[in-house]
Design a protein around this motif. Sequence first.
Motif, PDB file in Angstrom:
ATOM      1  N   LEU A 175      50.933 -82.654 -33.398  1.00 20.00           N
ATOM      2  CA  LEU A 175      50.027 -82.863 -34.697  1.00 20.00           C
ATOM      3  C   LEU A 175      48.450 -83.195 -33.918  1.00 20.00           C
ATOM      4  CD1 LEU A 175      48.966 -83.686 -37.341  1.00 20.00           C
ATOM      5  CD2 LEU A 175      49.487 -86.140 -36.866  1.00 20.00           C
ATOM      6  N   PHE A 176      48.143 -83.776 -32.724  1.00 22.69           N
ATOM      7  CA  PHE A 176      47.137 -83.788 -32.116  1.00 22.69           C
ATOM      8  C   PHE A 176      46.480 -82.438 -31.724  1.00 22.69           C
ATOM      9  CE2 PHE A 176      45.043 -83.454 -27.767  1.00 22.69           C
ATOM     10  CZ  PHE A 176      43.932 -84.239 -28.093  1.00 22.69           C
ATOM     11  N   VAL A 177      47.293 -81.397 -31.393  1.00 24.52           N
ATOM     12  CA  VAL A 177      47.223 -80.127 -30.913  1.00 24.52           C
ATOM     13  C   VAL A 177      46.675 -79.241 -32.035  1.00 24.52           C
ATOM     14  CG1 VAL A 177      47.918 -77.711 -30.044  1.00 24.52           C
ATOM     15  CG2 VAL A 177      48.502 -79.950 -28.813  1.00 24.52           C
ATOM     16  N   CYS A 178      47.402 -79.359 -33.409  1.00 21.36           N
ATOM     17  CA  CYS A 178      47.061 -78.715 -34.725  1.00 21.36           C
ATOM     18  C   CYS A 178      45.628 -79.415 -35.159  1.00 21.36           C
ATOM     19  CB  CYS A 178      48.032 -79.277 -35.654  1.00 21.36           C
ATOM     20  SG  CYS A 178      49.756 -78.599 -35.538  1.00 21.36           S
ATOM     21  N   ILE A 179      45.335 -80.549 -35.003  1.00 21.73           N
ATOM     22  CA  ILE A 179      43.954 -81.147 -35.543  1.00 21.73           C
ATOM     23  C   ILE A 179      42.987 -80.503 -34.618  1.00 21.73           C
ATOM     24  CG2 ILE A 179      42.574 -83.128 -35.713  1.00 21.73           C
ATOM     25  CD1 ILE A 179      45.217 -84.474 -36.870  1.00 21.73           C
ATOM     26  N   MET A 180      43.034 -80.636 -33.153  1.00 16.99           N
ATOM     27  CA  MET A 180      42.124 -79.946 -32.226  1.00 16.99           C
ATOM     28  C   MET A 180      41.946 -78.549 -32.688  1.00 16.99           C
ATOM     29  SD  MET A 180      40.952 -82.638 -30.944  1.00 16.99           S
ATOM     30  CE  MET A 180      39.938 -81.799 -29.842  1.00 16.99           C
ATOM     31  N   CYS A 181      43.177 -77.771 -32.551  1.00 23.29           N
ATOM     32  CA  CYS A 181      43.007 -76.377 -32.913  1.00 23.29           C
ATOM     33  C   CYS A 181      42.223 -76.022 -34.095  1.00 23.29           C
ATOM     34  CB  CYS A 181      44.270 -75.759 -32.866  1.00 23.29           C
ATOM     35  SG  CYS A 181      45.168 -75.505 -31.216  1.00 23.29           S
ATOM     36  N   THR A 182      42.540 -76.742 -35.007  1.00 17.76           N
ATOM     37  CA  THR A 182      41.719 -76.349 -36.345  1.00 17.76           C
ATOM     38  C   THR A 182      40.253 -76.864 -36.350  1.00 17.76           C
ATOM     39  OG1 THR A 182      43.822 -77.233 -37.687  1.00 17.76           O
ATOM     40  CG2 THR A 182      41.625 -77.088 -38.669  1.00 17.76           C
ATOM     41  N   THR A 183      40.052 -78.022 -35.365  1.00 16.51           N
ATOM     42  CA  THR A 183      38.550 -78.027 -35.309  1.00 16.51           C
ATOM     43  C   THR A 183      37.907 -77.079 -34.512  1.00 16.51           C
ATOM     44  OG1 THR A 183      39.029 -80.536 -35.223  1.00 16.51           O
ATOM     45  CG2 THR A 183      36.934 -79.781 -34.213  1.00 16.51           C
ATOM     46  N   THR A 184      38.598 -76.521 -33.414  1.00 16.45           N
ATOM     47  CA  THR A 184      38.149 -75.385 -32.481  1.00 16.45           C
ATOM     48  C   THR A 184      37.879 -74.193 -33.451  1.00 16.45           C
ATOM     49  OG1 THR A 184      39.283 -76.450 -30.591  1.00 16.45           O
ATOM     50  CG2 THR A 184      38.430 -74.098 -30.546  1.00 16.45           C
ATOM     51  N   ALA A 185      38.924 -73.817 -34.124  1.00  9.95           N
ATOM     52  CA  ALA A 185      38.900 -72.641 -35.020  1.00  9.95           C
ATOM     53  C   ALA A 185      37.809 -72.645 -35.996  1.00  9.95           C
ATOM     54  CB  ALA A 185      40.109 -72.391 -35.768  1.00  9.95           C
ATOM     55  N   PHE A 186      37.460 -73.633 -36.699  1.00 11.82           N
ATOM     56  CA  PHE A 186      36.345 -73.614 -37.577  1.00 11.82           C
ATOM     57  C   PHE A 186      34.990 -73.956 -36.793  1.00 11.82           C
ATOM     58  CE2 PHE A 186      39.381 -74.735 -40.761  1.00 11.82           C
ATOM     59  CZ  PHE A 186      39.019 -74.272 -41.948  1.00 11.82           C
ATOM     60  N   MET A 187      34.946 -74.268 -35.471  1.00 11.65           N
ATOM     61  CA  MET A 187      33.703 -74.320 -34.658  1.00 11.65           C
ATOM     62  C   MET A 187      33.644 -73.050 -33.874  1.00 11.65           C
ATOM     63  SD  MET A 187      32.237 -77.005 -35.626  1.00 11.65           S
ATOM     64  CE  MET A 187      31.149 -77.539 -34.142  1.00 11.65           C
ATOM     65  N   PHE A 188      34.455 -72.009 -34.385  1.00 17.66           N
ATOM     66  CA  PHE A 188      34.497 -70.485 -33.798  1.00 17.66           C
ATOM     67  C   PHE A 188      32.932 -69.889 -33.786  1.00 17.66           C
ATOM     68  CE2 PHE A 188      36.189 -66.051 -34.251  1.00 17.66           C
ATOM     69  CZ  PHE A 188      36.265 -65.820 -32.876  1.00 17.66           C
ATOM     70  N   PHE A 189      32.479 -69.632 -32.470  1.00 15.35           N
ATOM     71  CA  PHE A 189      31.170 -69.099 -32.416  1.00 15.35           C
ATOM     72  C   PHE A 189      30.772 -68.357 -31.234  1.00 15.35           C
ATOM     73  CE2 PHE A 189      26.752 -69.734 -30.700  1.00 15.35           C
ATOM     74  CZ  PHE A 189      26.070 -69.357 -31.682  1.00 15.35           C
ATOM     75  N   THR A 190      30.947 -68.733 -30.257  1.00 16.92           N
ATOM     76  CA  THR A 190      30.592 -67.976 -28.889  1.00 16.92           C
ATOM     77  C   THR A 190      31.137 -66.332 -28.852  1.00 16.92           C
ATOM     78  OG1 THR A 190      30.734 -69.942 -27.445  1.00 16.92           O
ATOM     79  CG2 THR A 190      30.529 -67.848 -26.464  1.00 16.92           C
ATOM     80  N   PRO A 191      32.297 -66.058 -28.906  1.00 18.97           N
ATOM     81  CA  PRO A 191      32.651 -64.730 -29.032  1.00 18.97           C
ATOM     82  C   PRO A 191      31.683 -63.828 -30.082  1.00 18.97           C
ATOM     83  CG  PRO A 191      34.555 -65.855 -28.746  1.00 18.97           C
ATOM     84  CD  PRO A 191      33.396 -66.804 -29.305  1.00 18.97           C
TER      85      PRO A 191
END
Length: 305
Positions: free
Chosen positions: A222-238
């Motif tokens: 669950l922790f990984v899911c939440i962190m991945c979701t946050t990372t995915a929505f903050m998708f920017f550098t590439p």
Amino acid sequence: MSSIIQKSKRKKGSTIFLALVLIPTFIWFLMFFVIPFISVIAYSFTDAHMAYSDFKFVGFQQYINAFKDPTFMIAMKNTVVAALVIMPTTVVLSIALAAGLNALSDRLRQYFTFVYFLPSIISTVAISLVWSWLYHKNYGLFNAILEIFGIQPQPFLGSPDQALIALCIIQIWAIFGYYAVVLLAAMRGIDKSYYEAADMDGASKFRKFFKITLPLIKNNILFVCIMCTTTAFMFFTPVKILTEGRPGTSTVVMLFHILNKGIKESKIGYASAMSIILMLIIMSFSLVQWILTREKKVKQIKEEA
């Protein structure tokens, strides 16, 4: 009496030590999180612009403008698509890699853990530049491999249909090793007696994995899911390094659009409103994940009872 005085001195010394440790942390948290967060909320209700010192209260007009902005709506759609690709793929790959690493000997596990963790500490800018070569239409490695099998070179980052997915793959590659290490630590912490009891019952490796390992690390998942979701929505550098939102608007994501409006066009009020919308979307997705996991846990407890 002397013992009471000594205890009082020790308690006073502990209080001073805690204050010296916590006060700088509190000041840092206040300056770099609380005040900026409150400022963003306040600016989102104004027409603030970096070119002008004065601004006025406009209520929810900036939020209304965001949903009337065609580019913002495209950015929102692209961001949700990216999140739906990055989050589940990263979680599945992380679980699979963690399970594979857990099955190795200590020496091999340490080596491969370092190898897969390494991308998470390398600059995303450097990673993006390496992948730009891999994706290159004329001399990229991927197209060279496709040519061996008689497949025509693919445009990848130059195609409106392929560019967003190609960028998502970069993000997945960069982060899934980190989350695999998180899950590996959880797997290594499981009491071996569970597996020993399963072995006595003749359980297969797959049955032990799905009936013992996964249920016992579900909070970590669950922790990984939440962190991945946050990372995915903050998708920017590439996006910034490789495409700048092109071709067309096929890779324009929310954070890229927000920074363009806030920095390039200096529309602080409008960018702040879009930032709040992005935050609410992330919180909504994370809350849904938490509720679904909690409901499954409550249901399991009732069945066991």
